[in-house]
Design an enzyme around this catalytic site. Structure first.
Site, short mmCIF file in Angstrom:
data_model
loop_
_atom_site.label_atom_id
_atom_site.label_comp_id
_atom_site.label_asym_id
_atom_site.label_seq_id
_atom_site.Cartn_x
_atom_site.Cartn_y
_atom_site.Cartn_z
N HIS A 102 -9.36 6.13 16.05
CA HIS A 102 -9.08 7.02 17.18
C HIS A 102 -10.20 8.03 17.42
O HIS A 102 -10.17 8.75 18.43
CB HIS A 102 -7.78 7.79 16.93
N GLU A 126 -7.04 3.08 10.01
CA GLU A 126 -6.45 2.99 11.35
C GLU A 126 -6.68 4.28 12.13
O GLU A 126 -6.97 4.25 13.33
CB GLU A 126 -4.95 2.72 11.25
N GLY A 175 0.85 -1.18 0.00
CA GLY A 175 0.00 0.00 0.00
C GLY A 175 0.89 1.23 0.00
O GLY A 175 2.02 1.20 -0.49
N LYS A 216 1.18 1.70 15.30
CA LYS A 216 0.85 2.91 16.04
C LYS A 216 0.35 2.64 17.46
O LYS A 216 0.58 3.44 18.36
CB LYS A 216 -0.23 3.70 15.29
#
Length: 365
Positions: free
Chosen positions: A234, A230, A12, A159
């Site tokens: 959050h 991703e 990616g 992360k």
């Protein structure tokens, strides 16, 4: 002795840019790359231009089966299937070849990671450029290399804070296998974690570390859908499980809901635990936030690290580190990732094994 043959898992945005970046480094030779469709291996060095052309527009963000596990999932043939980068299961696609499988250097396969593991005796380092949409996904990938007897370097750009503990639980396995695992080695965590560790050297006590990032991603939106997925985890109302199950259309709706500019606060980024394990400060003293703008390639805000503390002679101050607004996300992720990969190889060749963070070693240029 200084030459490094490395592999990339995932093509990616990060994986593709790592391959492209490596062309500027004479001592780095990409010899293997894979995505969920295929694997390319050439120990004399991959034809990067051809591979990049073949994987143009390759997106590893489609939602997969949320309850699929790497160890137990099987495809229709009954054979074990590789985990997809999004946490689902890789399945053989019919019709025109896609991604790495479209390359003249590659073979289509339903177990691409196994294809790299099988060649790992001749690979010095592996960059794991896969979204970690299951907390133990990347640690499980590391275990597969260890079980195969790999003796080399694994580097990830993960992360999430909680993944570091999962990796630390496997530190003994990596040490016994002769693996040097460098975790959180991108921009944040990674580059900015290391900057915070350096900025902290003025102080005998660190009170706070504040990391604030800005990313403009208009032209890189398609290649970085996995990264955006991703980040959405959050936001309030989402977590890693719900983000994993979002369709591409649902992700685009979330982006549109924020007018293409999403602000994040109090993110679960591993900078906190990585700085704590390096003895810099408590994890609770670290905050990470930022702004993602998918409507512009210009950074919506300057990426900054501020470290506040007390000096040995009683003064209180703040050291500030900034990235120039003209440095791209690709440069600030892949440069450090390959720098930490190079540093990891030096450690590995010196007999230092186990799990290391970006505050434990300096990246090599």
């Amino acid at each position: 002795m200084n030459n490094i043959d490395f592999a990339v898992l995932g093509t990616g945005g990060i994986g593709r840019r790592a391959l492209e970046y490596s062309r500027s480094k004479d001592d780095l030779t990409p010899v293997a790359a894979c995505d969920r469709n295929g694997v390319a291996v050439d120990h004399d060095g991959l034809d990067v231009d051809e591979l990049l052309a073949a994987t143009e527009g390759n997106i590893a963000s489609e939602a997969g089966a949320s309850d699929a596990s790497e160890a137990g999932a099987s495809d229709a043939s009954g054979e074990d299937a590789d985990p997809r980068p999004d946490g689902g299961v890789a399945v053989k696609r019919s019709g025109e070849m896609q991604g790495v499988a479209a390359s003249a250097q590659a073979d289509p396969t339903e177990t691409p990671i196994d294809g790299v593991v099988a060649e790992s005796d001749a690979i010095d380092a592996v960059l794991v450029a896969l979204p970690n949409l299951e907390h133990d996904f990347i640690p499980r990938v590391g275990e597969r290399f260890a079980e195969a007897g790999y003796e080399g370097v694994l580097v990830d750009v993960l992360k999430r804070s909680r993944v570091i503990d999962i990796l630390d639980d496997r530190a003994a396995t990596f040490e016994e296998s002769g693996i040097t695992f460098v975790c959180g080695a991108g921009a944040t965590p990674g580059f900015l974690t290391g900057a915070a560790a350096l900025a902290a050297q003025s102080f005998v006590e660190v009170e706070s570390v504040d990391i604030w990032w800005g990313v403009g991603l208009k032209s890189g939106y398609e290649d970085n859908r996995g990264t955006i997925r991703e980040d959405i985890a959050h936001l309030d109302g989402y977590d890693i499980e719900t983000a994993r199950d979002l369709s591409d259309e649902e992700i685009e709706a979330i982006v549109e809901e924020h007018d293409g500019r999403i602000e994040f606060t109090d993110m679960e980024h591993a900078d906190d635990v990585l700085l704590e394990r390096a003895g810099i400060c408590d994890a609770d003293d670290v905050t990470v936030g930022g702004i993602l703008d998918v409507c512009s390639d210009e950074k919506p805000t300057t990426t900054t690290v501020e470290v506040t503390g007390r000096t040995f002679d009683g003064e209180r101050g703040t050291n500030t580190f900034q990235l120039d607004d003209d440095t791209s996300m690709a440069a600030n992720v892949n440069g450090p990732a390959l720098g930490y990969l190079t540093a990891g190889v030096r450690r590995n060749r010196a007999g230092e094994y186990g799990v290391f963070g970006p505050a434990d070693l300096m990246p090599r240029f």
